[in-house]
Scaffold this motif. Structure first.
Motif, PDB file in Angstrom:
ATOM      1  N   SER A 113       0.846  -1.195   0.000  1.00 36.17           N
ATOM      2  CA  SER A 113       0.000   0.000   0.000  1.00 36.17           C
ATOM      3  C   SER A 113       0.879   1.241   0.000  1.00 36.17           C
ATOM      4  O   SER A 113       1.660   1.458   0.929  1.00 36.17           O
ATOM      5  CB  SER A 113      -0.897   0.006   1.239  1.00 36.17           C
ATOM      6  OG  SER A 113      -1.501   1.263   1.419  1.00 36.17           O
ATOM      7  N   LYS A 116       0.120   3.335   3.140  1.00 37.20           N
ATOM      8  CA  LYS A 116       0.854   2.948   4.356  1.00 37.20           C
ATOM      9  C   LYS A 116       2.312   3.379   4.264  1.00 37.20           C
ATOM     10  O   LYS A 116       2.901   3.808   5.259  1.00 37.20           O
ATOM     11  CB  LYS A 116       0.733   1.448   4.585  1.00 37.20           C
ATOM     12  CG  LYS A 116      -0.657   1.032   5.013  1.00 37.20           C
ATOM     13  CD  LYS A 116      -0.758  -0.459   5.213  1.00 37.20           C
ATOM     14  CE  LYS A 116      -2.186  -0.842   5.573  1.00 37.20           C
ATOM     15  NZ  LYS A 116      -2.371  -2.298   5.626  1.00 37.20           N
ATOM     16  N   SER A 117       2.891   3.297   3.078  1.00 40.52           N
ATOM     17  CA  SER A 117       4.279   3.739   2.896  1.00 40.52           C
ATOM     18  C   SER A 117       4.403   5.248   3.100  1.00 40.52           C
ATOM     19  O   SER A 117       5.372   5.723   3.698  1.00 40.52           O
ATOM     20  CB  SER A 117       4.784   3.356   1.504  1.00 40.52           C
ATOM     21  OG  SER A 117       4.831   1.952   1.373  1.00 40.52           O
ATOM     22  N   LYS A 120       4.257   5.981   6.734  1.00 46.41           N
ATOM     23  CA  LYS A 120       5.554   5.675   7.346  1.00 46.41           C
ATOM     24  C   LYS A 120       6.563   6.787   7.044  1.00 46.41           C
ATOM     25  O   LYS A 120       7.319   7.205   7.933  1.00 46.41           O
ATOM     26  CB  LYS A 120       6.069   4.335   6.825  1.00 46.41           C
ATOM     27  CG  LYS A 120       7.357   3.894   7.458  1.00 46.41           C
ATOM     28  CD  LYS A 120       7.771   2.523   6.963  1.00 46.41           C
ATOM     29  CE  LYS A 120       9.101   2.124   7.575  1.00 46.41           C
ATOM     30  NZ  LYS A 120       9.542   0.807   7.091  1.00 46.41           N
ATOM     31  N   VAL A 132      -5.521   6.384   6.969  1.00 48.31           N
ATOM     32  CA  VAL A 132      -4.888   5.764   5.804  1.00 48.31           C
ATOM     33  C   VAL A 132      -5.970   4.977   5.083  1.00 48.31           C
ATOM     34  O   VAL A 132      -6.680   4.190   5.713  1.00 48.31           O
ATOM     35  CB  VAL A 132      -3.739   4.821   6.243  1.00 48.31           C
ATOM     36  CG1 VAL A 132      -3.148   4.088   5.065  1.00 48.31           C
ATOM     37  CG2 VAL A 132      -2.671   5.595   6.997  1.00 48.31           C
ATOM     38  N   ASP A 134      -7.076   2.855   1.285  1.00 48.63           N
ATOM     39  CA  ASP A 134      -6.758   2.302  -0.033  1.00 48.63           C
ATOM     40  C   ASP A 134      -8.017   2.221  -0.877  1.00 48.63           C
ATOM     41  O   ASP A 134      -9.096   1.879  -0.381  1.00 48.63           O
ATOM     42  CB  ASP A 134      -6.167   0.890   0.091  1.00 48.63           C
ATOM     43  CG  ASP A 134      -4.773   0.892   0.693  1.00 48.63           C
ATOM     44  OD1 ASP A 134      -3.923   1.650   0.206  1.00 48.63           O
ATOM     45  OD2 ASP A 134      -4.535   0.127   1.646  1.00 48.63           O
TER      46      ASP A 134
END
Length: 161
Positions: A113, A116-117, A120, A132, A134
């Motif tokens: 995802s 999510k990256s 981070k 977050v 998708d």
């Protein structure tokens, strides 16, 4: 509430999702919508919510190599990606709320995802993504799965509340 959406889109699907989010957010106040190639290197002082989105490439945010591969497959693509844009932003980000989204193929966590990256990557800026999300495409070039634009618009409405 003043919102800014910065998005990267290779095949146009992530841009469509960004526009749907903007439509929902627009019910709560002004929304700026900008492609990452045109995104400011310094965030405006009046942004209350920053929404960052991009396509999932090789389980994460795009890289120059994955963007070149998409271009070889016919995607118009972008010059820089969300990864590079984020890297150049100040620490901490001068925005009260930040959320991330991505488009990706497949509902399994194995597919990775970009959202999510990106969340981070925000931690390197002492910033925590508050949400977050998708959104799903059928193939890497699209189209989006049925109902995804409506879901994106509703997510934008929720973010604006």
């Amino acid at each position: 509430m003043n919102s800014l959406i910065v998005f990267e889109s290779q095949y146009g699907n992530t841009e469509r999702v960004a526009r749907a989010i903007a439509s929902g957010l627009g019910e709560s106040g002004p929304v700026g919508l900008v492609a990452v190639d045109d995104a400011p290197d310094t965030l405006p002082d009046d942004v209350d919510l920053l929404v960052i989105g991009g396509p999932t490439h090789a389980f994460s945010l795009s890289r120059p190599e994955t963007r070149a591969s998409a271009a070889n497959d016919g995607a118009p693509g972008t010059g820089r990606g969300v990864r590079e844009w984020l890297h150049g932003l100040p620490t901490p980000l001068p925005v009260p709320r930040v959320v991330t989204f991505s488009t990706r193929q497949g509902h399994s966590f194995v597919s990775g995802s970009a959202a999510k990256s990106a969340a981070k990557a925000l931690r390197a800026h002492d910033t925590v993504a508050r949400d977050v999300e998708d959104f799903f495409v059928i193939t890497k070039a699209g189209p989006l799965e049925d109902g995804e634009l409506e879901r994106a618009q509703e997510w934008g409405r929720r973010l604006g509340r």
